[in-house]
Design a protein around this motif. Sequence first.
Motif, PDB file in Angstrom:
ATOM      1  N   ILE A 165       0.840  -1.203   0.000  1.00 46.68           N
ATOM      2  CA  ILE A 165       0.000   0.000   0.000  1.00 46.68           C
ATOM      3  C   ILE A 165       0.876   1.256   0.000  1.00 46.68           C
ATOM      4  N   TYR A 166       1.960   1.229   0.790  1.00 48.19           N
ATOM      5  CA  TYR A 166       2.871   2.385   0.826  1.00 48.19           C
ATOM      6  C   TYR A 166       3.507   2.626  -0.540  1.00 48.19           C
ATOM      7  N   GLU A 167       3.891   1.536  -1.220  1.00 49.58           N
ATOM      8  CA  GLU A 167       4.496   1.684  -2.543  1.00 49.58           C
ATOM      9  C   GLU A 167       3.512   2.308  -3.538  1.00 49.58           C
ATOM     10  N   LEU A 168       2.240   2.000  -3.386  1.00 47.18           N
ATOM     11  CA  LEU A 168       1.232   2.593  -4.265  1.00 47.18           C
ATOM     12  C   LEU A 168       1.086   4.087  -4.010  1.00 47.18           C
ATOM     13  N   THR A 169       1.258   4.501  -2.752  1.00 42.37           N
ATOM     14  CA  THR A 169       1.170   5.930  -2.452  1.00 42.37           C
ATOM     15  C   THR A 169       2.362   6.695  -3.017  1.00 42.37           C
ATOM     16  N   GLU A 170       3.501   5.982  -3.170  1.00 43.18           N
ATOM     17  CA  GLU A 170       4.685   6.620  -3.734  1.00 43.18           C
ATOM     18  C   GLU A 170       4.577   6.734  -5.255  1.00 43.18           C
ATOM     19  N   LYS A 171       4.141   5.641  -5.896  1.00 47.34           N
ATOM     20  CA  LYS A 171       3.997   5.638  -7.345  1.00 47.34           C
ATOM     21  C   LYS A 171       2.980   4.584  -7.741  1.00 47.34           C
ATOM     22  N   VAL A 172       1.943   4.995  -8.433  1.00 51.10           N
ATOM     23  CA  VAL A 172       0.871   4.088  -8.829  1.00 51.10           C
ATOM     24  C   VAL A 172       1.227   3.414 -10.147  1.00 51.10           C
ATOM     25  N   SER A 173       1.028   2.102 -10.194  1.00 49.76           N
ATOM     26  CA  SER A 173       1.193   1.352 -11.438  1.00 49.76           C
ATOM     27  C   SER A 173       0.159   0.237 -11.458  1.00 49.76           C
ATOM     28  N   TRP A 174      -0.211  -0.197 -12.660  1.00 53.18           N
ATOM     29  CA  TRP A 174      -1.210  -1.257 -12.788  1.00 53.18           C
ATOM     30  C   TRP A 174      -0.706  -2.556 -12.186  1.00 53.18           C
ATOM     31  N   LEU A 175       0.583  -2.835 -12.329  1.00 49.11           N
ATOM     32  CA  LEU A 175       1.140  -4.071 -11.791  1.00 49.11           C
ATOM     33  C   LEU A 175       1.057  -4.097 -10.263  1.00 49.11           C
ATOM     34  N   LYS A 176       1.440  -2.981  -9.640  1.00 48.17           N
ATOM     35  CA  LYS A 176       1.383  -2.909  -8.181  1.00 48.17           C
ATOM     36  C   LYS A 176      -0.052  -3.009  -7.680  1.00 48.17           C
ATOM     37  N   ALA A 177      -0.964  -2.318  -8.368  1.00 50.60           N
ATOM     38  CA  ALA A 177      -2.371  -2.348  -7.959  1.00 50.60           C
ATOM     39  C   ALA A 177      -2.952  -3.755  -8.104  1.00 50.60           C
ATOM     40  N   THR A 201      -1.305  -6.611  -8.097  1.00 51.13           N
ATOM     41  CA  THR A 201      -0.687  -7.485  -7.094  1.00 51.13           C
ATOM     42  C   THR A 201      -1.336  -7.295  -5.729  1.00 51.13           C
ATOM     43  N   LEU A 202      -1.609  -6.050  -5.369  1.00 52.17           N
ATOM     44  CA  LEU A 202      -2.245  -5.761  -4.086  1.00 52.17           C
ATOM     45  C   LEU A 202      -3.641  -6.374  -4.020  1.00 52.17           C
ATOM     46  N   VAL A 203      -4.414  -6.226  -5.082  1.00 50.77           N
ATOM     47  CA  VAL A 203      -5.780  -6.773  -5.106  1.00 50.77           C
ATOM     48  C   VAL A 203      -5.752  -8.293  -5.004  1.00 50.77           C
ATOM     49  N   VAL A 204      -4.860  -8.933  -5.760  1.00 54.04           N
ATOM     50  CA  VAL A 204      -4.755 -10.404  -5.726  1.00 54.04           C
ATOM     51  C   VAL A 204      -4.376 -10.885  -4.329  1.00 54.04           C
ATOM     52  N   ASN A 205      -3.433 -10.215  -3.687  1.00 54.22           N
ATOM     53  CA  ASN A 205      -3.001 -10.629  -2.352  1.00 54.22           C
ATOM     54  C   ASN A 205      -4.107 -10.436  -1.311  1.00 54.22           C
ATOM     55  N   ILE A 206      -4.844  -9.337  -1.403  1.00 55.09           N
ATOM     56  CA  ILE A 206      -5.955  -9.107  -0.468  1.00 55.09           C
ATOM     57  C   ILE A 206      -7.025 -10.178  -0.645  1.00 55.09           C
ATOM     58  N   LEU A 207      -7.380 -10.461  -1.905  1.00 55.78           N
ATOM     59  CA  LEU A 207      -8.392 -11.485  -2.168  1.00 55.78           C
ATOM     60  C   LEU A 207      -7.921 -12.858  -1.697  1.00 55.78           C
ATOM     61  N   ALA A 208      -6.625 -13.152  -1.893  1.00 59.24           N
ATOM     62  CA  ALA A 208      -6.095 -14.446  -1.456  1.00 59.24           C
ATOM     63  C   ALA A 208      -6.189 -14.587   0.065  1.00 59.24           C
ATOM     64  N   VAL A 209      -5.838 -13.531   0.793  1.00 59.48           N
ATOM     65  CA  VAL A 209      -5.908 -13.560   2.262  1.00 59.48           C
ATOM     66  C   VAL A 209      -7.345 -13.789   2.727  1.00 59.48           C
ATOM     67  N   LEU A 210      -8.287 -13.023   2.166  1.00 55.97           N
ATOM     68  CA  LEU A 210      -9.689 -13.137   2.580  1.00 55.97           C
ATOM     69  C   LEU A 210     -10.264 -14.507   2.221  1.00 55.97           C
ATOM     70  N   TRP A 211      -9.971 -14.974   1.008  1.00 60.14           N
ATOM     71  CA  TRP A 211     -10.552 -16.250   0.574  1.00 60.14           C
ATOM     72  C   TRP A 211     -10.037 -17.417   1.405  1.00 60.14           C
ATOM     73  N   ILE A 212      -8.720 -17.469   1.623  1.00 65.60           N
ATOM     74  CA  ILE A 212      -8.167 -18.584   2.390  1.00 65.60           C
ATOM     75  C   ILE A 212      -8.662 -18.539   3.834  1.00 65.60           C
ATOM     76  N   ALA A 213      -8.646 -17.359   4.446  1.00 64.46           N
ATOM     77  CA  ALA A 213      -9.047 -17.247   5.854  1.00 64.46           C
ATOM     78  C   ALA A 213     -10.508 -17.639   6.051  1.00 64.46           C
ATOM     79  N   LEU A 214     -11.384 -17.224   5.124  1.00 64.41           N
ATOM     80  CA  LEU A 214     -12.817 -17.499   5.287  1.00 64.41           C
ATOM     81  C   LEU A 214     -13.180 -18.922   4.863  1.00 64.41           C
ATOM     82  N   SER A 215     -12.703 -19.343   3.694  1.00 60.78           N
ATOM     83  CA  SER A 215     -13.103 -20.667   3.196  1.00 60.78           C
ATOM     84  C   SER A 215     -12.510 -21.796   4.019  1.00 60.78           C
ATOM     85  N   LYS A 216     -11.322 -21.583   4.600  1.00 59.21           N
ATOM     86  CA  LYS A 216     -10.674 -22.622   5.403  1.00 59.21           C
ATOM     87  C   LYS A 216     -10.887 -22.429   6.902  1.00 59.21           C
ATOM     88  N   ARG A 217     -11.699 -21.429   7.258  1.00 59.12           N
ATOM     89  CA  ARG A 217     -12.076 -21.187   8.663  1.00 59.12           C
ATOM     90  C   ARG A 217     -10.850 -20.993   9.559  1.00 59.12           C
TER      91      ARG A 217
END
Length: 271
Positions: free
Chosen positions: A193-205, A207-223
């Motif tokens: 998130i800090y890197e995005l505030t320094e310089k926005v790029s599609w790759l960084k954005a 990657t951030l979205v994929v990682n957030i979704l991965a954290v939420l999906w694994i935590a919820l689906s695997k309890r």
Amino acid sequence: MKLDWDRRTCARRGHTTYAPDEPELRERLHARTALGDVWRCLRCGDFALGEPRGSGPAEDAPAVPRGKALRDLFILRLLAVERGLRGVFIVLAAWAVWQFSNSQDAVHRLFDENLTVFRPVANHFHYDVDHSPIVDTIRRTFDYRHSTLLIVAGALLVYALVEIVEAVGLWLARRWAEYLTVVATAAFLPLEIYELTEKVSWLKAATLVVNILAVLWIALSKRLFGLRGGRAAFEAERHSASLLEVEKAADAWIPTADPAAAAAAATAAAD
């Protein structure tokens, strides 16, 4: 069109058949046809010709992932491939840093010589090489101490090891790997998130979205971490599915008195 995960998996790996010791269940999962004995697949429910792959008490039947469980396993393995590739690239980066630390002066001289050759061309296109952000960043790396570069290479290797361990554990669907992935990924989210505030790029954005979704999906689906009932609910769900695997497959089939229909079903399964 809804994807049939059960038949898709059976098409790739073959059917999983099982002959329970209990006579009633055995009769409900088995039939005799003109083509030979057929057994009902515990995954997709279709008939398969030939001898069963296993036999024994119903409670010892293999816990075959089906439906949603197969879809979840597919997603976990996609994450495992991504983590594995990332680990390989980080290992290469660590090797490059280590190589650079051992020949820092030579690389510095080579860089200055090539920069001198490139400067007239850059001036022709009105590009100020001496004040280029890229060139300044490269020059700063030449000021790093040898010990500092070794620490960076070691840190990269540790990070790569974590990624590779995650990849292996996720591929094998191990619960400890799911915890490790959630904790390790969440720990780097503030930095992303800090890197995005320094310089926005599609790759960084992305990657951030994929990682957030991965954290939420694994935590919820695997309890994980007590969510949705926690480990007790997860183990109860898995244990229940394992014990009822044979019964569910048997209940899904009503025996027919028409041998021709059974033979037709077996022929279709064989094709």
